[in-house]
Motif scaffolding. Structure first.
Motif, short mmCIF file in Angstrom:
data_model
loop_
_atom_site.label_atom_id
_atom_site.label_comp_id
_atom_site.label_asym_id
_atom_site.label_seq_id
_atom_site.Cartn_x
_atom_site.Cartn_y
_atom_site.Cartn_z
N ARG A 159 5.04 69.09 -68.43
CA ARG A 159 4.68 67.60 -68.46
C ARG A 159 5.34 67.12 -69.86
NH1 ARG A 159 0.35 69.85 -70.72
NH2 ARG A 159 -0.44 69.33 -72.79
N TRP A 160 5.36 65.70 -69.90
CA TRP A 160 6.21 65.27 -71.15
C TRP A 160 5.78 63.69 -71.39
CZ3 TRP A 160 11.52 64.95 -68.11
CH2 TRP A 160 11.63 63.78 -67.03
N GLU A 161 6.36 63.37 -72.34
CA GLU A 161 6.42 62.12 -72.86
C GLU A 161 7.86 61.65 -73.25
OE1 GLU A 161 4.07 61.86 -76.32
OE2 GLU A 161 2.27 62.57 -75.31
N GLN B 208 10.65 58.40 -72.54
CA GLN B 208 10.92 56.86 -72.07
C GLN B 208 12.46 56.64 -71.82
OE1 GLN B 208 9.57 54.04 -74.80
NE2 GLN B 208 7.44 54.30 -74.04
N HIS B 209 12.52 55.74 -71.06
CA HIS B 209 14.02 55.28 -70.51
C HIS B 209 14.04 53.63 -70.39
CE1 HIS B 209 18.12 55.68 -69.03
NE2 HIS B 209 17.54 54.87 -67.91
N THR C 204 10.54 52.13 -70.78
CA THR C 204 9.25 52.43 -70.30
C THR C 204 9.14 53.90 -69.89
OG1 THR C 204 10.64 52.28 -68.05
CG2 THR C 204 9.45 50.36 -68.93
N ASP C 205 8.01 54.47 -69.59
CA ASP C 205 7.62 55.61 -69.39
C ASP C 205 8.58 56.37 -68.34
OD1 ASP C 205 6.23 56.11 -71.80
OD2 ASP C 205 4.43 55.74 -70.81
N LEU C 206 9.16 57.48 -68.23
CA LEU C 206 10.04 57.99 -67.34
C LEU C 206 8.96 58.76 -66.61
CD1 LEU C 206 12.98 58.25 -65.98
CD2 LEU C 206 13.29 60.03 -67.27
N THR C 207 8.72 58.55 -65.30
CA THR C 207 7.96 59.37 -64.47
C THR C 207 8.11 60.76 -64.42
OG1 THR C 207 7.80 57.58 -62.77
CG2 THR C 207 7.21 59.64 -61.99
N PHE C 208 7.29 61.54 -64.70
CA PHE C 208 7.57 63.15 -64.77
C PHE C 208 7.94 63.53 -63.35
CE2 PHE C 208 6.05 67.38 -64.43
CZ PHE C 208 6.95 68.04 -65.46
N SER C 209 8.96 64.15 -62.75
CA SER C 209 9.29 64.89 -61.60
C SER C 209 10.20 65.88 -61.92
CB SER C 209 9.62 63.38 -60.48
OG SER C 209 10.93 63.19 -61.01
N ASN D 27 13.69 64.08 -62.26
CA ASN D 27 13.78 63.56 -63.45
C ASN D 27 13.96 64.60 -64.77
OD1 ASN D 27 14.19 60.71 -62.81
ND2 ASN D 27 11.79 60.45 -63.08
#
Length: 132
Positions: free
Chosen positions: A84-86, A88-89, A92-97, A100
């Protein structure tokens, strides 16, 4: 260390450890934090097995695999150990996938190397070192 302690640590490594990413030039936090599965975790074990399968699938009829294909499989394996992660891009938070995670790892060689080194260092995952 007993077998029970070894097995407990393996399970614990699947919870991951927090890796804060620092700018390699100034040493300042980047604001990115990733949770990485440990080298003895089932997550890493599965990722390595899947990498072997991926390499087998990419092999030419004569069994050879290009350096480019090997590198793609290695990076794909590394991305699978990010739990998982935190990140931003553009504010805004960059969706964890998975895609990505690959995007972030490909952003700079130093970033990929940082994650790779952390993921492979058992000292980050020693019993009692939880920082989740």
């Amino acid at each position: 260390m007993t077998l029970d302690e070894i097995q407990a640590n393996t399970v614990d490594q699947d919870r991951g450890r927090r890796l804060e990413i620092f700018d390699p030039f100034e040493g300042r936090p980047t604001g990115m934090t990733l949770w990485i599965a440990g080298p003895d975790s089932m997550t890493q074990r599965r990722a390595r097995i899947e990498m072997s399968d991926e390499l087998s699938e990419r092999a030419n009829p004569d069994g050879t695999i290009s350096a480019e294909q090997r590198e793609a499989a290695r990076l794909n394996c590394l991305a699978k150990v990010v739990l998982r992660w935190e990140v931003q891009h553009e504010g805004t938070d960059l969706t964890f996938s998975h895609s990505n995670v690959l995007r972030v790892l490909r952003a700079a060689a130093w970033l990929e190397a940082t994650v790779d080194a952390f993921a492979g260092d058992r000292a980050n995952f020693k019993p009692g070192a939880a920082n989740v």
